[in-house]
Enzyme design. Structure first.
Site, PDB file in Angstrom:
ATOM      1  N   ARG A  47     -15.241  -2.800  10.982  1.00 22.87           N
ATOM      2  CA  ARG A  47     -14.916  -2.620   9.556  1.00 22.87           C
ATOM      3  C   ARG A  47     -16.043  -1.852   8.860  1.00 22.87           C
ATOM      4  NH1 ARG A  47     -10.165  -3.095   7.205  1.00 22.87           N
ATOM      5  NH2 ARG A  47     -11.316  -3.446   5.285  1.00 22.87           N
ATOM      6  N   ASP A  98     -11.010   5.324   4.766  1.00 23.42           N
ATOM      7  CA  ASP A  98     -12.026   4.750   3.887  1.00 23.42           C
ATOM      8  C   ASP A  98     -13.489   5.043   4.208  1.00 23.42           C
ATOM      9  OD1 ASP A  98      -9.545   3.627   3.475  1.00 23.42           O
ATOM     10  OD2 ASP A  98     -10.275   1.598   3.226  1.00 23.42           O
ATOM     11  N   TRP A 104       0.859  -1.200   0.000  1.00 24.81           N
ATOM     12  CA  TRP A 104       0.000   0.000   0.000  1.00 24.81           C
ATOM     13  C   TRP A 104       0.884   1.234   0.000  1.00 24.81           C
ATOM     14  CZ3 TRP A 104      -2.847  -4.258   1.064  1.00 24.81           C
ATOM     15  CH2 TRP A 104      -4.208  -4.231   0.777  1.00 24.81           C
ATOM     16  N   ASP A 152       1.200   3.485   3.482  1.00 24.56           N
ATOM     17  CA  ASP A 152       1.783   2.549   4.449  1.00 24.56           C
ATOM     18  C   ASP A 152       3.287   2.408   4.219  1.00 24.56           C
ATOM     19  OD1 ASP A 152      -1.069   1.755   3.740  1.00 24.56           O
ATOM     20  OD2 ASP A 152      -0.801   0.591   5.563  1.00 24.56           O
ATOM     21  N   TYR A 173      -6.830 -11.028   0.103  1.00 25.47           N
ATOM     22  CA  TYR A 173      -7.425  -9.679   0.070  1.00 25.47           C
ATOM     23  C   TYR A 173      -8.363  -9.553  -1.121  1.00 25.47           C
ATOM     24  CZ  TYR A 173      -7.913  -4.594   0.039  1.00 25.47           C
ATOM     25  OH  TYR A 173      -8.415  -3.317   0.063  1.00 25.47           O
ATOM     26  N   GLU A 177      -3.932  -1.938  14.498  1.00 22.04           N
ATOM     27  CA  GLU A 177      -4.218  -1.021  13.387  1.00 22.04           C
ATOM     28  C   GLU A 177      -4.807   0.288  13.920  1.00 22.04           C
ATOM     29  OE1 GLU A 177      -7.034  -2.706  10.657  1.00 22.04           O
ATOM     30  OE2 GLU A 177      -6.534  -1.297   9.034  1.00 22.04           O
TER      31      GLU A 177
HETATM   32  C1  9WN Z   1      -8.226  -0.091   1.245  1.00 23.55           C
HETATM   33  C2  9WN Z   1      -3.630  -0.650   4.272  1.00 23.55           C
HETATM   34  C3  9WN Z   1      -4.830   0.246   4.047  1.00 23.55           C
HETATM   35  C4  9WN Z   1      -4.564   1.689   4.492  1.00 23.55           C
HETATM   36  C5  9WN Z   1      -5.841   2.522   4.500  1.00 23.55           C
HETATM   37  C6  9WN Z   1      -6.880   1.795   5.344  1.00 23.55           C
HETATM   38  C7  9WN Z   1      -7.122   0.400   4.790  1.00 23.55           C
HETATM   39  C8  9WN Z   1      -7.877  -0.630   2.627  1.00 23.55           C
HETATM   40  C9  9WN Z   1      -8.947  -1.606   3.090  1.00 23.55           C
HETATM   41  O1  9WN Z   1      -5.917  -0.334   4.771  1.00 23.55           O
HETATM   42  O2  9WN Z   1      -7.708   0.507   3.504  1.00 23.55           O
HETATM   43  O3  9WN Z   1      -7.164   0.657   0.756  1.00 23.55           O
HETATM   44  O4  9WN Z   1      -9.128  -2.613   2.416  1.00 23.55           O
HETATM   45  O5  9WN Z   1      -9.601  -1.368   4.107  1.00 23.55           O
HETATM   46  O6  9WN Z   1      -8.054   2.510   5.416  1.00 23.55           O
HETATM   47  O7  9WN Z   1      -5.574   3.787   5.031  1.00 23.55           O
HETATM   48  O8  9WN Z   1      -3.638   2.275   3.622  1.00 23.55           O
HETATM   49  O9  9WN Z   1      -3.190  -0.540   5.585  1.00 23.55           O
END
Ligand code: 9WN
Length: 424
Positions: free
Chosen positions: A200, A167, A39, A42, A87, A396
C-alpha cells in the site's frame, strides 16, 4: 483455474460470484471492506462486467454513477455510503459536497472512462434513446467541466494523485514532495487492516494526500485556482488520452441518438485534446508526465505511457512504439502491463502502482491497440488478462514477475473485465 489457458469455467464462475458479492444494490463496491463505497472508474468497468450476467443491472450501474454528479458537473472519485465505516478518509474531508441524488461525494474526480464503457455497452446491449440520453447528457456535462475548469496547455490537469486512479505511481513523488505533510496523528488508515502495508502507499504519502485535501479546502475548492496555482498540478498523458477517447466515444453515441449538438461539441473536444497531446509526443510515442509547477518531465516509464495508446488519431509510428513497450518492452509482463517499469525511479514490484500489474490498465491498453489496428498486440494483452486471472484470481493487482495476487481480494473490476472479455 491453473492449467486452464482460457480462464473459462471456474474463473468465470468466480468472477460472477465476486461481482454479485460486491453488489451494493445498484452499484458495485470495488472490494469487500477495503473499498465500501462507489468509485468512479471502478463503476464504469463494473457496468461492462454486469452486462455478461444481467443487462438491466449493467445499465443501472451507469445510472447510479451519473446520479452522483455534483452541482458543478463533476462526477467525483467517490460517492459515499454514509453507513460504511471501513474506509478512511470519509465524507467529512470533502467540504460537505453532495451529488444530485443526495449522496455525499468527494471533491476530486477520476479518469473519465465512463463514456467509453457506455459506448461499448450500447454497442453490445443497446437500450432505447430515452434510457441512454440522460446518461449521455450527464457525461457531456462532466466532460464540459474538464474542458472549462481543468484545462491548462490544452490538457486536463490532475490536482491530486487520487485523481489519476494510480494513487502512488512514482510520477507523483517529486510533485507531491513539495506539499508539507500533515501531522501523522491525523491519519486513521483502515486500508492496512485489509492489505499488507508493503503493498500500500507509505505513511509519508498519506500525510501529503491529506495535507493536499486540506489545501484544496483552503482554496475554497475553486477548480481554476487549483488547476492554475495549486500546490500539486500535473499533466498525465494517460489521463488526457482517456478523456480524448471518452469525448470521441460520447460523440459517437450522441450522433446515433440524433443529438448533433452534443456530438459536434464532444468531437471538437476530442480533436483539441488529441492535438495538444500529439504536439508533445516523442518518436517513442511517449509524452511523459509533466509537473506543471517546475515544468519537469518524469524520467521513468509506466501506465501513463501505455494508456496513451487510447488517443484518437495517435500517429501510427507512435502507436507501434507503445505496442512495443507493452509487448516485449519495458512494460511487458506475462500477466499484463506493468504499472511502472523496472528501471524507473521508485519502482517496487509489490507496491500498489509502483510496479504491479492491474487488469484495468491491461484491458484499456488492449482496447487502444485494437482501435489503432494493432490487433495482434491487443490479442496478446487480452490473453495476459486471462493469465492474470489464472495466477492471481480476482486480486486487485498482481506481481509483474510471478503473477501472484497482491492488494485487495475479490476485486470487482478484475472480475468485471474478465466477464466482459469472455462474453464478447
Ligand atoms: C483512493 C477503488 C480505488 C481505485 C483506484 C485505486 C484505489 C483509493 C484508495 O482504489 O484508490 O481512491 O484508497 O487507495 O488506486 O484506482 O479506483 O478501487
Amino acid at each position: 483455474m491453473r492449467g486452464d489457458p482460457h480462464a473459462g469455467g471456474v474463473a468465470l464462475d468466480v468472477a460472477a460470484e465476486v461481482l454479485r458479492g460486491n453488489d451494493a444494490g445498484g452499484y458495485t463496491r470495488p472490494s469487500p471492506g477495503l473499498y465500501p463505497h462507489q468509485w468512479n472508474w471502478d463503476s464504469a468497468f463494473c457496468a461492462l462486467g454486469w452486462s455478461a450476467l444481467d443487462v438491466e443491472r449493467a445499465w443501472r450501474e451507469l445510472e447510479l454513477l451519473v446520479a452522483a454528479q455534483d452541482a458543478e458537473g463533476m462526477i467525483a472519485h467517490i460517492a459515499f455510503d454514509p453507513a460504511a465505516r471501513t474506509y478512511w478518509p470519509g465524507p467529512e474531508w470533502w467540504g460537505g459536497r453532495t451529488g444530485r441524488d443526495g449522496r455525499p461525494v468527494s471533491a476530486i474526480t477520476q479518469p473519465p472512462v465512463a463514456a467509453t464503457c457506455l459506448a461499448l455497452l450500447q454497442e453490445r446491449h443497446p437500450q432505447p434513446p430515452e434510457r441512454v440520453r440522460p446518461i449521455v447528457l450527464a457525461l457531456h456535462r462532466w466532460h464540459r467541466w474538464f474542458m472549462t475548469r481543468r484545462l491548462v496547455a490544452g490538457e486536463p490537469v490532475i490536482v491530486h494523485p487520487w485523481e489519476s486512479g494510480r494513487d502512488n505511481a512514482p510520477e507523483w513523488d517529486v510533485p507531491l514532495s513539495r506539499v508539507t505533510p500533515c501531522d501523522e496523528a491525523l491519519l486513521q488508515r483502515r486500508d492496512t487492516g485489509f492489505v499488507d502495508a508493503a503493498q500500500r502507499p507509505a505513511t509519508r504519502d498519506y500525510r501529503r494526500y491529506l495535507a493536499l485535501v486540506a489545501l484544496m479546502a483552503d482554496a475554497g475548492w475553486d477548480q481554476r485556482t487549483l488547476a492554475e496555482r495549486g500546490a500539486f498540478r500535473v499533466l498525465d498523458p494517460g489521463f488526457t488520452a482517456v478523456l480524448a477517447a471518452a469525448c470521441d466515444d460520447l460523440a459517437g453515441v450522441a450522433a446515433r441518438l440524433g443529438d448533433a449538438e452534443v456530438a459536434d461539441e464532444e468531437a471538437a473536444w476530442s480533436d483539441a485534446l488529441a492535438s495538444a497531446l500529439r504536439a508533445r509526443l516523442g518518436e517513442d510515442g511517449r509524452a511523459g508526465v509533466v509537473d506543471l509547477v517546475t515544468g519537469e518531465r518524469f524520467p521513468g516509464c509506466g501506465a501513463a505511457d501505455a494508456l496513451t495508446e487510447l488517443l484518437p488519431g495517435l500517429p501510427s509510428r507512435a502507436a507501434s512504439a507503445v505496442a512495443d513497450l507493452v509487448v516485449g518492452g519495458a512494460l511487458d509482463s506475462a500477466v499484463g502491463v506493468r504499472s511502472t517499469s523496472v528501471g524507473s525511479p521508485g519502482f517496487d514490484a509489490v507496491n500498489y502502482w509502483r510496479g504491479p500489474v492491474w487488469a484495468n490498465v491491461t484491458w484499456l491498453t488492449a482496447l487502444g491497440l485494437e482501435r489503432r489496428g494493432l490487433t495482434a498486440a491487443a490479442a496478446v494483452l487480452r490473453d495476459r488478462l486471462r493469465t492474470f486471472a489464472q495466477t492471481a484470481g480476482m486480486a486487485e493487482y498482481a506481481h509483474p514477475d510471478d503473477g501472484r495476487p497482491l492488494g485487495g481480494r475479490d476485486f470487482s473490476w478484475t472480475a468485471a473485465l474478465l466477464l466482459w472479455e469472455r462474453d464478447g
